[in-house]
Design an enzyme around this catalytic site. Structure first.
Site, mmCIF file in Angstrom:
data_model
loop_
_atom_site.group_PDB
_atom_site.id
_atom_site.type_symbol
_atom_site.label_atom_id
_atom_site.label_comp_id
_atom_site.label_asym_id
_atom_site.label_seq_id
_atom_site.Cartn_x
_atom_site.Cartn_y
_atom_site.Cartn_z
ATOM 1 N N ASP A 66 0.855 -1.190 0.000
ATOM 2 C CA ASP A 66 0.000 0.000 0.000
ATOM 3 C C ASP A 66 0.892 1.240 0.000
ATOM 4 O O ASP A 66 1.670 1.466 0.936
ATOM 5 C CB ASP A 66 -0.888 -0.011 1.237
ATOM 6 C CG ASP A 66 -2.054 0.958 1.129
ATOM 7 O OD1 ASP A 66 -2.169 1.629 0.086
ATOM 8 O OD2 ASP A 66 -2.847 1.042 2.082
ATOM 9 N N ASP A 88 -2.985 2.513 -6.084
ATOM 10 C CA ASP A 88 -1.987 2.660 -5.033
ATOM 11 C C ASP A 88 -1.851 1.412 -4.149
ATOM 12 O O ASP A 88 -1.265 1.489 -3.070
ATOM 13 C CB ASP A 88 -2.289 3.878 -4.163
ATOM 14 C CG ASP A 88 -3.629 3.771 -3.447
ATOM 15 O OD1 ASP A 88 -4.416 2.872 -3.794
ATOM 16 O OD2 ASP A 88 -3.892 4.599 -2.553
ATOM 17 N N GLU A 89 -2.369 0.275 -4.606
ATOM 18 C CA GLU A 89 -2.234 -0.929 -3.777
ATOM 19 C C GLU A 89 -2.291 -2.187 -4.626
ATOM 20 O O GLU A 89 -2.884 -2.213 -5.709
ATOM 21 C CB GLU A 89 -3.302 -0.971 -2.688
ATOM 22 C CG GLU A 89 -4.715 -0.929 -3.198
ATOM 23 C CD GLU A 89 -5.741 -0.972 -2.074
ATOM 24 O OE1 GLU A 89 -5.510 -1.679 -1.059
ATOM 25 O OE2 GLU A 89 -6.786 -0.328 -2.217
#
Length: 341
Positions: A9, A106-107
């Site tokens: 993350d 974003d992960e």
């Protein structure tokens, strides 16, 4: 050698990308959103940790953010730059081997075999930082649920392990909405039944919740409290479940015709997004937020899957017609729910 699930993350992703362009802002409260003008309507898309410490987070109205964090630096959102940065990160992760499941810009999850999960995680962090100059937190778990929860406990730029061996120790006393998938409304319903913590939820017979939450959701909530998650890590390409566009008006719309004109404009953008992604819509949903910040949605199922503008716009106008439109409108959105392959 053990097989573990890692949840990678990126830390304060949007802000972190902006800080690469504005290194002089490192350590300051930075907020990204809208045009970057806090006097205009809009919401925060990204907040630095310094700003979060003052009570501002993603989704906070810009004007509220300015009041809570008067010394913040506001920057306009730059979606294309964030997408490019995300692609760089995912390419860096993909070069490491293993099974990589991208679940957002974003992960991502990774399924890896390793002799030392912590050292492997530290190596991945260094690799991402060297390739992109961005930091990430990594959660180590024996399934996706536990890995995702663990990454939040490792922030910022840390590594945390959550698995069957320490699940009760770490999670038992936390509120039920600490579980991924338990929202505020569900937590309130559980609390009304005297279930406030993860441990209390885990002790609840599944049948007791089936009546209120349904035969699937009720038992699933209890399973969550035990940390159960059977979903596999998959390297199938990430595909969005929907494409949507929305607009916050600087002045509330009061007449129906301007609302219909905005629905037409948004529908055209959604149709273009569908064409660019080579996907088809099966249902069109209109989102409306009125002057009192009440948010509602109405949807219309299409006669057949399509990406064409005309049927999407027609469905969106039909959905808009289901709202009473008796209050000024501050936000409108059009979302196309996609056909799943």
């Amino acid at each position: 050698m053990e097989r573990v699930v890692l949840h990678i993350d990126l830390d304060q992703f949007i802000v972190a990308v902006e800080l690469l362009r504005h290194p002089d802002l490192v350590g300051k409260p930075v907020l990204v959103g809208g045009s970057g003008d806090p006097t205009e309507r809009g919401v925060v898309a990204g907040a630095s940790y310094e700003a979060r410490a003052q009570g501002v987070k993603s989704g906070t109205p810009l004007r509220t953010a300015a009041a809570r964090c008067p010394d913040a630096v506001f920057l306009p959102a730059d979606r294309e730059t964030y997408l490019a940065a995300s692609a760089d990160v995912m390419n860096a992760l993909g070069s490491l081997g293993g099974i990589l499941e991208v679940i957002g810009w974003d992960e991502a999850f990774m399924l890896v075999d390793t002799d030392d999960a912590v050292e492997t995680s530290r190596f991945i962090q260094r690799h991402v930082r060297e390739r992109t100059a961005l930091n990430c937190s990594i959660g180590i778990g024996d399934n996706k649920l536990r890995a995702k929860l663990a990454s939040g406990m490792g922030k910022p730029a840390g590594v945390f392990r959550l698995d069957v061996s320490n699940w009760v120790e770490v999670m038992a006393d936390k509120p039920t909405d600490a579980l991924q998938g338990v929202g505020t409304k569900t937590a309130k319903k559980l609390a009304a039944r005297g279930i406030a913590t993860v441990a209390e939820l885990a002790r609840t017979p599944m049948a007791d919740l089936a009546g209120e939450f349904g035969p699937n959701i009720g038992p699933w909530l209890v399973a969550l409290a035990h940390g159960y998650d059977s979903s596999p890590v998959s390297d199938e390409p990430f595909r969005a479940r929907s494409h949507g566009r929305e607009v916050t008006f600087q002045r509330d719309l009061r007449e129906v015709e301007p609302m219909r004109a905005e629905i037409t404009r948004l529908s055209r953008q959604v149709s273009e997004d569908l064409a660019a992604d080579d996907t088809l819509a099966r249902r069109v949903v209109v989102k409306l937020r009125d002057s009192r910040f009440a948010t509602h949605t109405h949807g219309v199922t299409l006669a057949e899957p399509t990406r064409a503008f005309e049927p999407i716009e027609t469905a969106a106008q039909q959905a808009l017609g289901r709202f009473p439109l008796d209050r000024p409108v501050r936000l409108l959105g059009v979302r196309a729910e996609l056909v799943r392959e």
